[in-house]
Design a protein around this motif. Structure first.
Motif, PDB file in Angstrom:
ATOM      1  N   ILE A  91       4.269   2.213   4.392  1.00  0.00           N
ATOM      2  CA  ILE A  91       3.881   3.547   3.985  1.00  0.00           C
ATOM      3  C   ILE A  91       3.463   3.630   2.445  1.00  0.00           C
ATOM      4  O   ILE A  91       2.539   4.115   1.909  1.00  0.00           O
ATOM      5  N   THR A  92       4.290   2.946   1.699  1.00  0.00           N
ATOM      6  CA  THR A  92       4.190   2.835   0.337  1.00  0.00           C
ATOM      7  C   THR A  92       2.787   2.038  -0.154  1.00  0.00           C
ATOM      8  O   THR A  92       2.160   2.616  -0.913  1.00  0.00           O
ATOM      9  N   ARG A  97      -0.001   1.926   1.885  1.00  0.00           N
ATOM     10  CA  ARG A  97      -0.884   2.494   2.339  1.00  0.00           C
ATOM     11  C   ARG A  97      -1.227   3.513   1.145  1.00  0.00           C
ATOM     12  O   ARG A  97      -2.397   3.882   0.909  1.00  0.00           O
ATOM     13  N   ARG A  98      -0.048   4.287   0.594  1.00  0.00           N
ATOM     14  CA  ARG A  98      -0.348   5.146  -0.494  1.00  0.00           C
ATOM     15  C   ARG A  98      -0.910   4.683  -1.558  1.00  0.00           C
ATOM     16  O   ARG A  98      -1.936   5.157  -2.240  1.00  0.00           O
ATOM     17  N   ASP A  99      -0.414   3.299  -1.993  1.00  0.00           N
ATOM     18  CA  ASP A  99      -1.058   2.660  -3.199  1.00  0.00           C
ATOM     19  C   ASP A  99      -2.424   2.596  -2.998  1.00  0.00           C
ATOM     20  O   ASP A  99      -3.399   2.480  -3.920  1.00  0.00           O
ATOM     21  N   GLY A 146      -4.716   3.890  -0.789  1.00  0.00           N
ATOM     22  CA  GLY A 146      -5.333   5.132  -0.976  1.00  0.00           C
ATOM     23  C   GLY A 146      -5.663   5.442  -2.573  1.00  0.00           C
ATOM     24  O   GLY A 146      -6.725   6.050  -2.820  1.00  0.00           O
ATOM     25  N   GLU A 147      -4.587   5.394  -3.472  1.00  0.00           N
ATOM     26  CA  GLU A 147      -4.826   5.718  -5.015  1.00  0.00           C
ATOM     27  C   GLU A 147      -5.643   4.952  -5.667  1.00  0.00           C
ATOM     28  O   GLU A 147      -6.721   5.283  -6.320  1.00  0.00           O
ATOM     29  N   ARG A 190     -10.616   1.141   1.081  1.00  0.00           N
ATOM     30  CA  ARG A 190      -9.733   0.814   2.028  1.00  0.00           C
ATOM     31  C   ARG A 190     -10.352   0.732   3.306  1.00  0.00           C
ATOM     32  O   ARG A 190     -11.547   1.478   3.865  1.00  0.00           O
TER      33      ARG A 190
END
Length: 357
Positions: free
Chosen positions: A34-35, A37-39, A41-42, A51
């Motif tokens: 999850i971390t 994927r968030r990175d 995305g940013e 992505r």
């Protein structure tokens, strides 16, 4: 680890490998998926990468904000390849990135492994007035004579990509940039030998790459304490029909007869299909059969993530474009024959022979 530090490590890994997978990044960074994927995305929102399903790929400098003014100032470079997908997708992307760094523009033609279509694509690219041509011809290594004097008549500097024609197959030497696939085969067999495997089955697609893989396998047999055998069976086929399953079953039976508990399979798709069929037959991966794939395009996505030999596809495109641009600057300079080394990416499909019960 703070987000900016993770972002820097992610971008460094992307620069090395050309593409990233969420699962591998999570393990490498020691954080959750999850971390990661968030990175991603940013970083995607910031225009640092793109992505895609399951991970991320790099982006050409031409697509980044603020580069419009630099586009089109340099020469136009032609690139003709057999395919713009699978293996060659990264080659194309690497060439595009290198061209953009030098202010050049890339024009793509795809032959579909058809020599007649290839001739048409080359003519169309040349008609655009390109300064030079990057060419991965449908004609395989060892068959350069089949081209006749076609290369000489192109009228523009040529750099061969993933091909290595030379005397006596062609009359003149051309710059080329290729993967040392023979070394790739040696890498795979050396890894299996380090795990205690001696008898190793090999399945190769009918391809240009197979020409060099065979050479590497022969070299490995002379250097390592291994006894590889190249099967006459070709596993590759579209779909998963009865004939395909029969070939896979026949190869597994051949390995059993040869007492081989390790295999090298070209390509990823065929290796993944082999693993699935072996598991359907009650075999354990890697305890009963250690598997190494060749290409590493989709190997990490197999039901058992596949150890794979990864050719430097992105770098092949980048270096080939740079060689061509240098040739344009120094037409009479020495010819360059460059071989880039693949790497072995170890995953779950390989294990020591002593693990078998």
């Amino acid at each position: 680890m703070f987000a900016p530090e993770r972002h820097e490590l992610i971008l460094q890994s992307l620069q090395r490998h050309g593409r990233l997978l969420v699962a591998e990044l999570a393990a490498e960074l020691g954080v959750s998926a999850i971390t990661v994927r968030r990175d991603l995305g940013e970083l995607d929102a910031a225009g640092r990468l793109r992505r895609v399903h399951g991970g991320a790929i790099g982006i050409s400098p031409t697509t980044r904000p603020g580069n419009d003014a630099d586009a089109g100032r340099g020469p136009i470079i032609g690139l003709v390849v057999p395919s713009a997908t699978y293996y060659y997708a990264d080659v194309v992307r690497g060439a595009e990135a290198a061209a953009a760094r030098y202010g050049a523009r890339l024009v793509l033609g795809v032959s579909g492994y058809d020599t007649a279509v290839e001739r048409e694509r080359i003519d169309k690219v040349l008609d655009l007035g390109v300064a030079g041509l990057l060419l991965s011809t449908a004609v395989g290594d060892g068959r350069g004579a089949d081209l006749g004097d076609q290369l000489d008549r192109l009228g523009a500097p040529v750099v061969l990509v993933e091909r290595a024609f030379g005397f006596p197959h062609v009359q003149h030497e051309y710059d080329h940039v290729r993967t040392d696939h023979a070394y790739g085969a040696l890498l795979a067999l050396r890894h299996l030998a380090s795990l205690g495997h001696r008898r190793i089955g090999v399945s190769l697609r009918t391809s240009v790459t197979a020409h060099w893989l065979r050479r590497g396998i022969e070299e490995a047999a002379g250097l390592l304490d291994v006894e590889p055998f190249v099967s006459a069976l070709v596993l590759s086929a579209d779909g998963d029909d009865a004939a395909t399953r029969a070939r896979v079953d026949a190869f597994l039976a051949e390995c059993e007869e040869q007492q081989a508990h390790a295999v090298l399979v070209h390509s990823d798709e065929d290796a993944a299909r082999l693993v699935e069929r072996a598991m359907e037959r009650g075999m354990r991966i890697p305890e009963d059969l250690a598997v190494i794939a060749y290409d590493d395009v989709t190997a990490a996505l197999a039901v058992v993530p596949l150890t794979a030999v990864c050719p430097p596809k992105l770098a092949i495109g980048e270096v080939a474009c740079e060689v061509l641009l240098r040739r344009l600057q120094a037409p009479d300079g020495p010819r360059r024959h460059l071989s880039l080394l693949p790497e072995l990416r170890v995953r779950a499909s390989c294990g020591p022979i002593s693990d078998r019960i």
